[in-house]
Enzyme design. Structure first.
Site, PDB file in Angstrom:
ATOM      1  N   GLU A 155       0.832 -65.341 -47.291  1.00 12.50           N
ATOM      2  CA  GLU A 155       1.115 -66.496 -48.156  1.00 12.50           C
ATOM      3  C   GLU A 155       2.506 -66.332 -48.764  1.00 12.50           C
ATOM      4  O   GLU A 155       2.942 -65.215 -49.069  1.00 12.50           O
ATOM      5  CB  GLU A 155       0.064 -66.530 -49.274  1.00 12.50           C
ATOM      6  CG  GLU A 155       0.159 -67.741 -50.176  1.00 12.50           C
ATOM      7  CD  GLU A 155      -0.906 -67.713 -51.272  1.00 12.50           C
ATOM      8  OE1 GLU A 155      -1.369 -66.617 -51.643  1.00 12.50           O
ATOM      9  OE2 GLU A 155      -1.264 -68.796 -51.758  1.00 12.50           O
ATOM     10  N   LYS A 164      -4.258 -75.510 -48.690  1.00  7.33           N
ATOM     11  CA  LYS A 164      -5.191 -74.686 -49.481  1.00  7.33           C
ATOM     12  C   LYS A 164      -6.097 -75.561 -50.344  1.00  7.33           C
ATOM     13  O   LYS A 164      -5.610 -76.404 -51.110  1.00  7.33           O
ATOM     14  CB  LYS A 164      -4.367 -73.742 -50.356  1.00  7.33           C
ATOM     15  CG  LYS A 164      -5.156 -72.684 -51.095  1.00  7.33           C
ATOM     16  CD  LYS A 164      -4.185 -71.839 -51.940  1.00  7.33           C
ATOM     17  CE  LYS A 164      -4.820 -70.630 -52.577  1.00  7.33           C
ATOM     18  NZ  LYS A 164      -3.880 -69.944 -53.484  1.00  7.33           N
ATOM     19  N   CYS A 192      -5.547 -67.198 -48.975  1.00  9.06           N
ATOM     20  CA  CYS A 192      -5.676 -66.371 -50.184  1.00  9.06           C
ATOM     21  C   CYS A 192      -6.964 -66.593 -50.989  1.00  9.06           C
ATOM     22  O   CYS A 192      -8.039 -66.148 -50.568  1.00  9.06           O
ATOM     23  CB  CYS A 192      -4.426 -66.592 -51.047  1.00  9.06           C
ATOM     24  SG  CYS A 192      -4.150 -65.312 -52.297  1.00  9.06           S
TER      25      CYS A 192
HETATM   26  O1  LIG Z   1       2.626 -69.301 -55.700  1.00  7.82           O
HETATM   27  C1  LIG Z   1       3.034 -68.531 -54.813  1.00  7.82           C
HETATM   28  O2  LIG Z   1       4.197 -68.088 -54.787  1.00  7.82           O
HETATM   29  C2  LIG Z   1       2.091 -68.093 -53.779  1.00  7.82           C
HETATM   30  N1  LIG Z   1       0.739 -68.347 -54.145  1.00  7.82           N
HETATM   31  C3  LIG Z   1      -0.006 -67.473 -54.774  1.00  7.82           C
HETATM   32  O3  LIG Z   1       0.418 -66.399 -55.121  1.00  7.82           O
HETATM   33  C4  LIG Z   1      -1.435 -67.845 -55.057  1.00  7.82           C
HETATM   34  C5  LIG Z   1      -1.512 -68.913 -56.077  1.00  7.82           C
HETATM   35  S1  LIG Z   1      -0.742 -68.514 -57.617  1.00  7.82           S
HETATM   36  N2  LIG Z   1      -2.161 -66.660 -55.409  1.00  7.82           N
HETATM   37  C6  LIG Z   1      -3.454 -66.495 -55.198  1.00  7.82           C
HETATM   38  O4  LIG Z   1      -4.162 -67.361 -54.706  1.00  7.82           O
HETATM   39  C7  LIG Z   1      -4.002 -65.130 -55.621  1.00  7.82           C
HETATM   40  C8  LIG Z   1      -5.495 -65.004 -55.468  1.00  7.82           C
HETATM   41  C9  LIG Z   1      -5.983 -63.724 -56.046  1.00  7.82           C
HETATM   42  O5  LIG Z   1      -5.249 -62.839 -56.412  1.00  7.82           O
HETATM   43  C10 LIG Z   1      -7.435 -63.535 -56.195  1.00  7.82           C
HETATM   44  O6  LIG Z   1      -8.242 -64.363 -55.703  1.00  7.82           O
HETATM   45  O7  LIG Z   1      -7.823 -62.535 -56.812  1.00  7.82           O
END
Ligand SMILES: O=C(O)CNC(=O)[C@H](CS)NC(=O)CCC(=O)C(=O)O
Length: 288
Positions: free
Chosen positions: A70, A142, A183
């Site tokens: 991701e 997503k 993710c």
């Molecule tokens: O925004 C970006 O740069 C890339 N996207 C992310 O990092 C995303 C959304 S903030 N992160 C997750 O989904 C972490 C999930 C996780 O850590 C869990 O389910 O425990």
């Protein structure tokens, strides 16, 4: 191939679980599949150069499908930065990745691309699948957004700037039928049940940027559970290490077989030293 989540009755797919389970047979052919572990930053050019090098190395090693984590193309430093760089999936950023696929004759799973949304305040977190001719075969937006207060860490509110998708996406590839996810989706087993038992996915792709805290607690066990429940391969390419002084990802990219065994791993502990690498395994294409 995109199918609406709203039109997929989960009870029907779950009831078919028992009858379909354990009926897959192994075909003779085997195909190399790779996963990348990297530490993307807010430097789009530097991230592309890393990806380009890894694509060439993987292609030379005979890999037919290479899976990126991701946010491979960009990890923001400050709030709002992702919205500023977001582009359509046929925009210049993705076109360069399509050229890479074509030049190296390799399929690419490009998870978590910042796709421009329908207004200036929202993007889609989109997993793009590119074939070995450089064409975009399908894309998955997503569905489950990371709106979580991580204990001892920070509060994430992905929905502040992201519009969720509502389509389930599978695509046939030389490696078998791929189920596309991103993710945080990994915490929602019903999506994986539908991918496997309604849409016949054989390989589940989970590009990720897990936090260190939640990764230590849940990453491996969630991924192995999804592999065991669905009897699919799971390929989980991960961001790893420090992206900037505010943000760190867990790493521990994994490739898991349908029995739940980890068949390849790029360890979290190595992430801090060796955060730009790839691994590959041979998959036995399965006829189900
Ligand atoms: O925004 C970006 O740069 C890339 N996207 C992310 O990092 C995303 C959304 S903030 N992160 C997750 O989904 C972490 C999930 C996780 O850590 C869990 O389910 O425990």
């Amino acid at each position: 191939m995109a199918l609406s989540l709203a039109r997929t009755p989960i009870h029907r797919s779950l009831s078919s679980f028992r009858s379909r389970a354990f009926k897959c047979s192994m075909a003779a052919s085997s195909i190399r599949v790779g996963a990348v572990q990297m530490t993307s930053t807010n430097d789009i050019e530097a991230n592309f150069n890393t990806c380009s090098r890894l694509v060439k190395e993987a292609s030379t090693a005979g890999v037919k499908l290479l899976c990126f984590p991701e946010a491979f193309a960009f990890v923001s430093y400050r709030d709002g930065e992702s919205l500023e760089i977001a582009e359509p999936i046929d925009g210049p950023i993705m076109q360069r990745y399509c050229s890479l696929a074509r030049e190296s004759n390799i399929w690419l799973s490009l998870g978590g691309f910042q796709e421009r949304g329908s207004d200036d305040k929202h993007l889609h977190n989109t997993h793009v699948l590119v074939d070995d001719t450089g064409s975009i075969k399908s894309f998955y937006r997503k569905i489950h957004l990371f709106d979580v207060d991580v204990p001892g860490n920070m509060v994430y509110k992905e929905s502040n700037f992201t519009t969720p998708g509502d389509d389930i996406v599978v695509e046939d590839s030389p490696v078998g039928r791929l189920g596309l996810t991103v993710c945080y989706d990994i915490r929602f087993p019903e999506l994986y049940q539908l991918l496997r038992f309604q849409h016949n996915a054989q390989v589940l792709l989970v590009p990720a940027a897990f936090t260190r805290v939640t990764g230590e607690a849940h990453w491996e066990i969630l991924l192995r559970a999804r592999a065991i429940e669905t009897q699919c391969y799971v390929v989980a390419a991960a961001q790893a290490g420090k992206h900037n002084e505010r943000r760190e990802s867990y790493g521990d990219s994994l490739i898991i077989d349908p029995w739940g065994r980890i068949i390849a791993r790029l360890p979290a502990s190595k992430a801090r030293h060796l955060a730009k690498s790839f691994m590959f395994v041979k998959f036995h294409a399965r006829a189900c």
